[in-house]
Design an enzyme around this catalytic site. Structure first.
Site, mmCIF file in Angstrom:
data_model
loop_
_atom_site.group_PDB
_atom_site.id
_atom_site.type_symbol
_atom_site.label_atom_id
_atom_site.label_comp_id
_atom_site.label_asym_id
_atom_site.label_seq_id
_atom_site.Cartn_x
_atom_site.Cartn_y
_atom_site.Cartn_z
ATOM 1 C CD GLU A 97 -6.312 -8.370 5.606
ATOM 2 O OE1 GLU A 97 -5.149 -7.947 5.550
ATOM 3 O OE2 GLU A 97 -7.300 -7.717 5.238
ATOM 4 N NE ARG A 106 -2.110 -3.518 12.433
ATOM 5 C CZ ARG A 106 -2.655 -3.811 11.249
ATOM 6 N NH1 ARG A 106 -2.605 -5.046 10.765
ATOM 7 N NH2 ARG A 106 -3.266 -2.889 10.543
ATOM 8 C CG ASN A 135 0.286 -8.567 5.705
ATOM 9 O OD1 ASN A 135 -0.408 -9.030 6.611
ATOM 10 N ND2 ASN A 135 -0.206 -7.775 4.771
ATOM 11 N NE ARG A 149 -3.246 -2.913 0.339
ATOM 12 C CZ ARG A 149 -3.832 -3.580 -0.650
ATOM 13 N NH1 ARG A 149 -3.733 -3.159 -1.899
ATOM 14 N NH2 ARG A 149 -4.495 -4.675 -0.405
ATOM 15 C CG ASP A 201 -9.036 -2.188 5.675
ATOM 16 O OD1 ASP A 201 -8.215 -1.529 6.333
ATOM 17 O OD2 ASP A 201 -8.723 -3.032 4.817
ATOM 18 C CD GLU A 205 -5.449 -0.478 1.686
ATOM 19 O OE1 GLU A 205 -4.975 -0.288 2.834
ATOM 20 O OE2 GLU A 205 -5.890 -1.575 1.294
HETATM 21 C C1 GCV Z 1 -0.898 -4.809 5.740
HETATM 22 C C2 GCV Z 1 -5.895 -3.852 4.602
HETATM 23 C C3 GCV Z 1 -4.861 -3.684 3.513
HETATM 24 C C4 GCV Z 1 -3.731 -4.664 3.695
HETATM 25 C C5 GCV Z 1 -3.155 -4.486 5.096
HETATM 26 C C6 GCV Z 1 -4.268 -4.722 6.112
HETATM 27 C C7 GCV Z 1 -3.817 -4.525 7.535
HETATM 28 O O1 GCV Z 1 -6.550 -5.055 4.439
HETATM 29 O O2 GCV Z 1 -5.474 -3.850 2.269
HETATM 30 O O3 GCV Z 1 -2.771 -4.414 2.707
HETATM 31 O O4 GCV Z 1 -2.110 -5.370 5.313
HETATM 32 O O5 GCV Z 1 -5.296 -3.796 5.860
HETATM 33 O O6 GCV Z 1 -4.104 -3.480 8.074
HETATM 34 O O7 GCV Z 1 -3.207 -5.416 8.080
#
Ligand code: GCV
Length: 834
Positions: free
Chosen positions: A395, A428, A312, A270, A474, A502
């Protein structure tokens, strides 16, 4: 949200070797020891006084040779921003590493602008200067002119609220001789977590002489930048005494930077500003000068923590915790002179992927031991390391669920590992089912974080901070404030914002988010009728400032202008300033950013910058998804319109539009019950069609297109009107910019990179030369080095505005056409819909 195949860490190819050799430490420009000082002397009007020796170099400047790649833009710290300080006689007194940083800044500023700089030993008494920056000493002479003691201390500050993070009101005027005690909505200076040095500072002005006093060197750094921000205003006006302190001790930026270029998400997930300032194709960068410059920018806004890698955590990135620690230490060293501590995002599966264990079960003693040893190694290498950030069971990221454990089990195990070092775990709360069945209308992603975390309140260790996105979905352009923030009174909760755009135009659209963040921070869970500016303990700012702090995802990359869209710098600036003082007026912060970044710009340029940015968040909202329903973006990359893009996907983000109506029924009476997760009166406000605010209507309710809003318009007419109007606003922005771009294009100065004067830079050579500060190239002036930066900035903004207009038209036409075709209801004004 993300529709890409999000692999487990181990499945990402590890294509990188580790980075530069361990000894490749770049000597910090500001770690080179104190400046020896010079004799105080008033600056001369003709600016002819010889330059003072430098103690350090502005890290935004190139090496003297000028070699190397394009210099990064100076952002809000161009040389001219230091003119008021740099013209004066400045004295610095005190010890502490960051005092050296301040001294280096002052040395550079005074050398550039013709002032003088004296570094005093601790304990030195009376001295004569226009600006004194001093660490508080017990033995200050109360009669000393132009010294700390010259201005009387404010005896008290009347707080408009009480509590650990009380926002101060006006001070006691009677305590200031010949003047007022002014406060600006700042807070009382107590450290709210007990983990940070005192960051407060006190400013007094008497007869134009200014004294900044701080208990610790961090406060002195912030006090220095406070004076820089004020410019000449710091030295004029009535005598005063002010006390400033941050609302919260934890003011953090998270980077979603990958060490290795991810096959889908690239170098920065992002990220819309080029590559990473930390990493380059699998390596930690050898040259961290860009990081130093970034640290300086952040420090000037008050940010004091940075997490340097993506939440991630893929296979290559996981190794930051082990093999790459020396490189993490180098990054920490680049931030340290600016009072910023470094954190790492870690993978919950690390005991398996890095440690070779068969499990990462948080209740397994071997796992706990592995983390303890890992933490010991980190702190041995980086004694002021901040802690770990964790995205778990979200995710596709690993987490405690695999072992039948909950988030408190997972977080507390890590907390125990870092506790001996005073470390923190940012855990988180962005946890939801991303494999939802779109046919199932009872599952509501908006509920997920609350359902997972609220029951765990009180179970998290003292050094765990639960990090909560501002909204339940989000980072949409409009969401209600997440009820999780108020649902965990016995947990340290941090607010998470997204500076990287984003879902708000990806730094192709000019969208100033300060107003959105201000709305979030001032939202009062006790009800809509309170005084927003007072920030009571029940407000978002009141809750998170108490102990959790404020976090945001950074928007910076290795782009010349840092942020892709040069005007997106305003967001980074406003974030830091709001994290310091959530009560600040976001529009005033925007103007502050404009004044610093474009010093001396003609009035029409300033006016246009303000016009383009001030209500740009609302403008973006108008031409994208309506009335709080969210998404409608292209899946995966999230740019541009696709009304049904996510409608039949597993991601839980639906609008449920049919021929009769649109919106998500989240009421308790007939919907998912989400509205009931708020304390009263909000639960009732959102539950009822009568009271639900228009801008959130479709987030909470499914209504017919003919439903009449509080505005008096039907939903369908509102959609048409806002989308036509949104595009017209962007057309006006683009035209206004076209009208002023030439003024910037002619100018290499006020938009140019900050650099010390060099031969040929005649427009900058004498700081007091009339008009020199505005940097405008005019007849008889030599174009300063860096010419073309203004032109490049102007061109970049023009190019982005053109794209914004193209994209806004696309949004307008797709959204209007979609709803016209669904509803069959024509636009009352008969405008073109396809
Ligand atoms: C880092 C959203 C974004 C993801 C991000 C996620 C998060 O889903 O699209 O890219 O991942 O948020 O905050 O973990």
């Amino acid at each position: 949200m993300n529709s890409s195949p999000r692999s487990t860490p181990a499945s990402i190819p590890d294509d990188a070797s580790s980075g530069a050799p361990r000894d490749a430490r770049r000597p910090g420009a500001h770690a080179s020891g104190p400046h020896t000082g010079s004799s105080p002397a008033r600056p001369r009007k003709d600016g002819s006084r010889p330059a003072e020796p430098h103690a350090g170099r502005n890290p935004a400047e190139p090496p003297a040779s000028g070699a190397g790649p394009a210099r990064p833009h100076a952002a809000w710290l161009p040389e001219a921003a230091f003119a008021a300080v740099g013209r004066r006689r400045v004295a610095i007194r005190g010890d502490g590493a960051l005092v050296g940083t301040v001294a280096a800044e002052v040395a550079t500023a005074t050398a550039t602008h013709g002032g003088s700089f004296t570094r005093l030993e601790s304990g030195s008494g009376v001295f004569d200067a226009d600006l004194v920056l001093t660490i508080a000493e017990d033995d200050a002479d109360p009669q000393a002119p132009s010294s700390l003691a010259a201005a009387p201390h404010a005896a008290s500050v009347d707080h408009t609220i009480s509590g650990d993070h009380a926002i101060s009101g006006r001070g006691n005027a009677s305590t200031a001789r010949n003047g007022v005690v002014a406060t600006d909505g700042v807070v009382d200076g107590r450290d709210t977590t007990g983990e940070e040095d005192d960051e407060s500072f006190r400013v007094s002005r008497e007869d134009g002489a200014v004294v900044v006093e701080a208990a610790c060197d961090r406060g002195l750094l912030y006090g220095f930048f406070h004076v820089v921000r004020l410019g000449e205003a710091a030295f004029s006006g009535p005598d005063l005494v002010e006390r400033h302190a941050p609302a919260t001790a934890l003011r953090m930026l998270d980077h979603w930077d990958n060490v290795a270029v991810h096959e889908v998400m690239g170098q920065v997930e992002r990220g819309y500003s080029g590559g990473s300032i930390f990493y380059d194709h699998g390596r930690v960068r050898t040259d961290l000068s860009r990081v130093e410059a970034y640290a300086r920018l952040l420090a000037s806004t008050g940010v004091n923590r940075v997490a340097i890698n993506n939440v991630n955590v893929h296979a290559r990135e996981a190794r930051l915790l082990t093999d790459d620690l020396p490189h993490v230490a180098r990054i920490a060293a680049a931030f340290r002179p600016w009072g910023i501590r470094v954190h790492l995002s870690v993978s919950f599966a690390s005991p398996i992927t890095l440690g070779g264990l068969g499990t990462s079960d948080p209740l397994d003693p071997a796992v706990a031991r592995w983390w303890r040893e890992a933490a010991d190694r980190v702190w041995a290498e980086i004694p002021d390391f901040g802690g770990f950030v964790v995205k778990a069971d979200s995710e596709g990221q690993p987490g405690p669920f695999a072992y039948g454990r909950d988030h408190a089990d997972g977080a507390n195990m890590l907390a125990e590992a870092v506790a001996p070092h005073g470390g923190l775990v940012h855990w988180r709360a962005f946890v939801y089912d991303h494999r939802q069945d779109w046919r199932d209308r009872s599952t509501d992603r908006a509920r997920a974080a609350h359902d997972h975390f609220a029951p765990l309140d009180g179970r998290f260790a003292e050094n765990v901070i639960v990090q909560v996105k501002y909204g339940p979905m989000d980072f949409q352009v409009r969401e209600p404030v997440s009820p999780v923030i108020a649902a965990m009174p016995d947990t340290r909760v941090a607010l998470e914002l997204q500076v990287t755009q984003e879902y708000t135009g990806q730094q192709k659209h000019a969208v100033y988010l300060g107003r959105q963040w201000s709305e979030v921070l001032t939202f009062d869970f006790a009800g809509p009728d309170g005084d927003r500016a007072a920030l009571p303990p029940t407000s978002v700012a009141g809750i998170v400032a108490r102990s959790g702090g404020i976090v945001a995802v950074s928007n910076v990359g290795d782009d010349e202008f840092w942020t892709g869209h040069p005007l997106a710098q305003a967001n980074l600036y406003a974030y830091g300033r709001l994290a310091w003082n959530p009560a600040a007026d976001p529009t005033a912060l925007l103007d502050e950013w404009i004044a610093l970044t474009f010093p001396g710009a003609p009035a029409d340029v300033v006016h246009t910058l303000h016009e383009v940015l001030d209500e740009s968040w609302e403008t973006y909202e108008r031409y994208t998804s309506p009335l709080g329903v969210g998404f409608m973006v292209r899946p995966g990359h999230h740019y541009g319109p696709d009304v049904d893009g996510y409608e039949y996907t597993p991601w839980g983000t639906y609008h449920f539009a049919d021929r009769d109506g649109i919106g998500v029924d989240r009421t308790v009476a007939t919907g998912t019950g989400y509205a009931g997760l708020y304390p009263q009166p909000w639960a009732s406000v959102y539950e009822s069609l009568e009271t639900c605010p228009d801008e959130l209507l479709l987030f909470f309710h499914h209504v017919p297109y003919t439903h009449v809003l509080h505005s008096g318009k039907t939903v369908i007419q509102h959609i048409y009107d806002t989308h036509f109007d949104g595009v017209e606003r962007v057309e006006r922005f683009a035209a206004a910019w076209d009208g002023v771009a030439a003024a910037l294009s002619d100018d290499g100065g006020h938009t140019g990179p900050g650099h010390a004067p060099r031969p040929g830079d005649t427009a900058h050579a004498g700081a007091d030369t009339a008009g020199a500060d505005d940097g405008r190239a005019g007849p008889g002036r030599t174009t300063p080095a860096g010419a073309g930066s203004g032109a490049r900035l102007a061109a970049r903004v023009s190019e982005r505005l053109a794209e914004q207009l193209r994209s806004a038209i696309e949004w307008r036409d797709q959204v209007n056409t979609y709803f016209y075709r669904k509803s069959g209801i024509p636009d009352e004004q008969g405008r073109t819909i396809f």
